[in-house]
Enzyme design. Structure first.
Site, PDB file in Angstrom:
ATOM      1  N   ASN A  10       0.903  -1.255   0.158  1.00 28.78           N
ATOM      2  CA  ASN A  10      -0.131   0.026   0.014  1.00 28.78           C
ATOM      3  C   ASN A  10       1.170   1.213   0.102  1.00 28.78           C
ATOM      4  O   ASN A  10       1.474   1.488   0.952  1.00 28.78           O
ATOM      5  CB  ASN A  10      -1.005  -0.096   1.416  1.00 28.78           C
ATOM      6  CG  ASN A  10      -1.733   1.376   1.430  1.00 28.78           C
ATOM      7  OD1 ASN A  10      -1.972   2.048   0.502  1.00 28.78           O
ATOM      8  ND2 ASN A  10      -2.577   1.190   2.615  1.00 28.78           N
ATOM      9  N   LYS A  12       0.057   4.140  -0.246  1.00 32.60           N
ATOM     10  CA  LYS A  12      -0.426   5.464   0.421  1.00 32.60           C
ATOM     11  C   LYS A  12      -0.346   6.643  -0.306  1.00 32.60           C
ATOM     12  O   LYS A  12      -0.490   6.565  -1.614  1.00 32.60           O
ATOM     13  CB  LYS A  12       0.123   5.687   1.945  1.00 32.60           C
ATOM     14  CG  LYS A  12      -0.091   4.262   2.864  1.00 32.60           C
ATOM     15  CD  LYS A  12       0.343   4.471   4.197  1.00 32.60           C
ATOM     16  CE  LYS A  12       0.021   2.960   4.926  1.00 32.60           C
ATOM     17  NZ  LYS A  12       0.169   3.050   6.157  1.00 32.60           N
ATOM     18  N   HIS A  96      -9.280   1.128   5.470  1.00 31.91           N
ATOM     19  CA  HIS A  96      -8.130   0.899   6.202  1.00 31.91           C
ATOM     20  C   HIS A  96      -8.208   1.874   7.353  1.00 31.91           C
ATOM     21  O   HIS A  96      -9.172   2.825   7.459  1.00 31.91           O
ATOM     22  CB  HIS A  96      -7.055   1.379   4.948  1.00 31.91           C
ATOM     23  CG  HIS A  96      -5.668   1.722   5.475  1.00 31.91           C
ATOM     24  ND1 HIS A  96      -5.016   2.502   6.382  1.00 31.91           N
ATOM     25  CD2 HIS A  96      -4.526   0.762   5.250  1.00 31.91           C
ATOM     26  CE1 HIS A  96      -3.760   2.232   6.422  1.00 31.91           C
ATOM     27  NE2 HIS A  96      -3.571   1.226   5.820  1.00 31.91           N
ATOM     28  N   GLU A  98      -6.313   4.167   8.016  1.00 32.87           N
ATOM     29  CA  GLU A  98      -6.216   5.606   7.923  1.00 32.87           C
ATOM     30  C   GLU A  98      -7.684   6.516   7.392  1.00 32.87           C
ATOM     31  O   GLU A  98      -7.920   7.185   7.741  1.00 32.87           O
ATOM     32  CB  GLU A  98      -5.021   6.117   7.290  1.00 32.87           C
ATOM     33  CG  GLU A  98      -3.775   5.985   7.848  1.00 32.87           C
ATOM     34  CD  GLU A  98      -2.667   5.426   7.101  1.00 32.87           C
ATOM     35  OE1 GLU A  98      -2.774   5.138   5.764  1.00 32.87           O
ATOM     36  OE2 GLU A  98      -1.730   4.695   7.671  1.00 32.87           O
ATOM     37  N   GLU A 168      -4.867  -5.177  10.505  1.00 30.56           N
ATOM     38  CA  GLU A 168      -3.894  -4.241  10.525  1.00 30.56           C
ATOM     39  C   GLU A 168      -4.090  -3.781  12.184  1.00 30.56           C
ATOM     40  O   GLU A 168      -4.865  -2.771  12.276  1.00 30.56           O
ATOM     41  CB  GLU A 168      -3.994  -3.211   9.740  1.00 30.56           C
ATOM     42  CG  GLU A 168      -3.474  -3.724   8.337  1.00 30.56           C
ATOM     43  CD  GLU A 168      -3.131  -2.731   7.263  1.00 30.56           C
ATOM     44  OE1 GLU A 168      -2.104  -3.108   6.782  1.00 30.56           O
ATOM     45  OE2 GLU A 168      -3.531  -1.553   7.249  1.00 30.56           O
ATOM     46  N   GLY A 174       2.876   1.891  10.857  1.00 26.78           N
ATOM     47  CA  GLY A 174       3.776   3.092  10.934  1.00 26.78           C
ATOM     48  C   GLY A 174       4.549   3.100  12.088  1.00 26.78           C
ATOM     49  O   GLY A 174       5.213   4.431  12.429  1.00 26.78           O
ATOM     50  N   SER A 214       4.145  -2.303  10.200  1.00 24.33           N
ATOM     51  CA  SER A 214       5.295  -2.590  10.399  1.00 24.33           C
ATOM     52  C   SER A 214       6.045  -3.662   9.785  1.00 24.33           C
ATOM     53  O   SER A 214       7.092  -4.230  10.427  1.00 24.33           O
ATOM     54  CB  SER A 214       5.695  -2.052  11.584  1.00 24.33           C
ATOM     55  OG  SER A 214       5.300  -0.863  12.252  1.00 24.33           O
TER      56      SER A 214
END
Ligand code: 13P
Length: 251
Positions: A10, A12, A96, A98, A168, A174, A214
């Site tokens: 991904n 992003k 996702h 985010e 996730e 991240g 990660s």
């Protein structure tokens, strides 16, 4: 042999048109073919069509990172499901972390997008995962159960069996704090048990459950060794060809 495997990147909101193309060209050169492993990249939407045409007929499939659930209309700034298909995408990333936490996407919207994906012959890659405070309050299973049940609400077993789920944990995205293989496996096993209650064992067994958060070349081996981890969804380490190739060529 493990069930169907998916190793996804991904990107992003990173890359330029040129660096996106050069990354995918390096991946096309370096990705080793295996029978039941698919590599998927999620470029930023403006580059999806061009990346998909570079990947045509290769081992790499392309997906979009987000779409709206309506067919068409006055929805400024949104991308329709048919447009995602039209760009040559096979996958659509839905829910996702985010999208949920930066843009306020709800479980109900996730479900509408999952339905829209199936109506337009897109494969939904549905992301679920708990916040750190939810894990600390021992609410991980409650959160995962609610997110999975809501995402699949109204979807029959035939369609559900073609979907992909990505676990996730938000605290691992991240942050460099990868879940241990044991923690990830426990969550994956739990997600599969929820799918089994909804759809029965054969369908639940077919659904790949990917781990994301990660993932790096030096921690994938332990995760990949786990029974219920069928691949990975990689953010940062998918942005450079060397590190992503090491990940996708893991055996
Ligand atoms: P990182 O691999 O950068 O933690 O991102 C994970 C992710 O969000 C993939 O969708």
């Amino acid at each position: 042999m493990k069930r169907r495997e998916i190793f996804a990147g991904n990107w992003k909101m990173y890359k330029t048109r040129e660096t996106a193309k050069s990354l995918v060209k390096s991946l096309l050169q370096g990705a080793a073919l295996t029978e039941n492993r698919e590599v998927v990249v999620f470029p930023p939407s403006p580059y999806a069509a061009e990346i998909a045409s570079l990947c045509g007929g290769s081992v790499i499939s392309v997906g979009m990172q987000n779409m709206y659930f309506q067919k068409e209309g006055a929805f400024t700034g949104e991308v329709a499901p048919a447009m995602v298909r039209d760009c040559g995408c096979k996958y659509i990333l839905i829910g996702h972390s985010e999208r949920r936490h930066v843009f306020g996407e709800t479980d109900a919207e996730v479900n509408k997008k999952v339905k829209a994906a199936f109506e337009h012959s897109l494969v939904p890659m549905i992301c679920v995962g708990e916040l750190l405070e939810e894990r600390e309050k021992a609410k991980t299973e409650t959160v995962l159960e609610a997110q999975v049940k809501e995402a699949f609400n109204g979807i029959d077993a035939g369609r559900a069996g073609t979907a992909v789920v990505a676990y996730e944990p938000v605290w691992a995205i991240g942050t460099g704090k990868v879940a241990t293989p044991e923690i990830a496996e426990e969550a994956h096993r739990y997600i599969r048990s929820v799918l089994e209650v909804l759809y029965g064992k054969p369908a639940a067994d077919d659904i790949p459950i990917l781990y994301g958060g990660s993932v790096k070349a030096d921690n994938i081996a332990g995760l990949y060794a786990m029974e219920n981890i069928d691949g990975v969804l990689v953010g940062g380490a998918s942005l450079e060809a060397d590190s992503f190739l090491k990940i996708i060529n893991t055996r």
